[in-house]
Scaffold this motif. Sequence first.
Motif, PDB file in Angstrom:
ATOM      1  N   GLN A 128      75.540 -51.151 -49.528  1.00  0.00           N
ATOM      2  CA  GLN A 128      74.315 -50.408 -49.228  1.00  0.00           C
ATOM      3  C   GLN A 128      74.713 -49.103 -48.553  1.00  0.00           C
ATOM      4  O   GLN A 128      75.326 -49.100 -47.491  1.00  0.00           O
ATOM      5  CB  GLN A 128      73.376 -51.194 -48.310  1.00  0.00           C
TER       6      GLN A 128
ATOM      7  N   THR B 101      70.117 -46.968 -50.726  1.00  0.00           N
ATOM      8  CA  THR B 101      70.482 -47.499 -52.046  1.00  0.00           C
ATOM      9  C   THR B 101      71.379 -48.733 -51.899  1.00  0.00           C
ATOM     10  O   THR B 101      72.399 -48.700 -51.208  1.00  0.00           O
ATOM     11  CB  THR B 101      71.219 -46.430 -52.870  1.00  0.00           C
ATOM     12  N   LEU B 102      70.968 -49.804 -52.594  1.00  0.00           N
ATOM     13  CA  LEU B 102      71.758 -51.040 -52.642  1.00  0.00           C
ATOM     14  C   LEU B 102      72.372 -51.120 -54.037  1.00  0.00           C
ATOM     15  O   LEU B 102      71.669 -50.969 -55.041  1.00  0.00           O
ATOM     16  CB  LEU B 102      70.863 -52.266 -52.395  1.00  0.00           C
TER      17      LEU B 102
ATOM     18  N   THR C 184      70.152 -55.869 -45.354  1.00  0.00           N
ATOM     19  CA  THR C 184      69.278 -56.139 -46.495  1.00  0.00           C
ATOM     20  C   THR C 184      69.664 -57.481 -47.096  1.00  0.00           C
ATOM     21  O   THR C 184      70.831 -57.741 -47.359  1.00  0.00           O
ATOM     22  CB  THR C 184      69.425 -55.031 -47.560  1.00  0.00           C
TER      23      THR C 184
ATOM     24  N   SER D 114      74.100 -51.852 -43.966  1.00  0.00           N
ATOM     25  CA  SER D 114      74.185 -50.451 -44.390  1.00  0.00           C
ATOM     26  C   SER D 114      75.469 -49.838 -43.871  1.00  0.00           C
ATOM     27  O   SER D 114      75.853 -50.056 -42.716  1.00  0.00           O
ATOM     28  CB  SER D 114      72.982 -49.667 -43.883  1.00  0.00           C
TER      29      SER D 114
END
Length: 177
Positions: free
Chosen positions: A95, A99-100, A153, A175
Motif C-alpha cells: 500500500q 493505492t493498494l 488496510t 501503508s
Amino acid sequence: MNPPRVLRLTSSKTATSVRLFGAVVVGMLALSACATPAGGAISETPTPTPTAATETPTPTPVPEDTATPDVPTPTETVEVDAPYNGEVLVVTADQRGATLEVTAMIPGVSEDDGTCTLRVDGVAVATITSTAGNGVTYCGLMSADVASDSTTTRFDVQYDSASTRARSADSSVESSQ
C-alpha cells in the motif's frame, strides 16, 4: 408261593451278551449324568409373583378444529461434486498512500479465464482474469484505491472459475507512506 428262580448261564455266548448288555446300561447311565444340572437334581423354575396392575393412560382427544402448524416436508438433496476449494496465496501486497496493489496465486490448479477479485474490508474493489501456469493459476497485479489516511488496510483475494473456488486468508497491509 413259588420260590424265586435262579438263572444260570451255561454258555459263553450268553455270558458275552450279558456283559455287553451291562456295558450298554452303564454307558447310558454315564451319558444321562451329563444331562443332569450341577447339584444332581433338576431345579424348578420359580413361579412369578403377581404384581399390581397399573392403569394405562388414555390419550386425550384433540378437537378437529385446532389448527396444527405446517411441518415442512423434507426434500431430497442431490449432492453435486463441489469444485476444488483451495486457498489463494497472496504473493505480494503493498500500500502506497491511497493505492493498494496485490498479486496472488492458486497452487494445484492451472487454468485461464478464472476471475481474481481483490476485496477490501469485504467489498470487491478490483477484478482481473487469471493466467494458467505450470501447476498454478496466477492472479496478476490488482490495484485498488483505499483511504489514504488509513495506516492498516484489511483485504482478501477470492478466485472463481467453472471448476474452482478459492479464497485467501484475511490479510492486512500497512501503508508505506
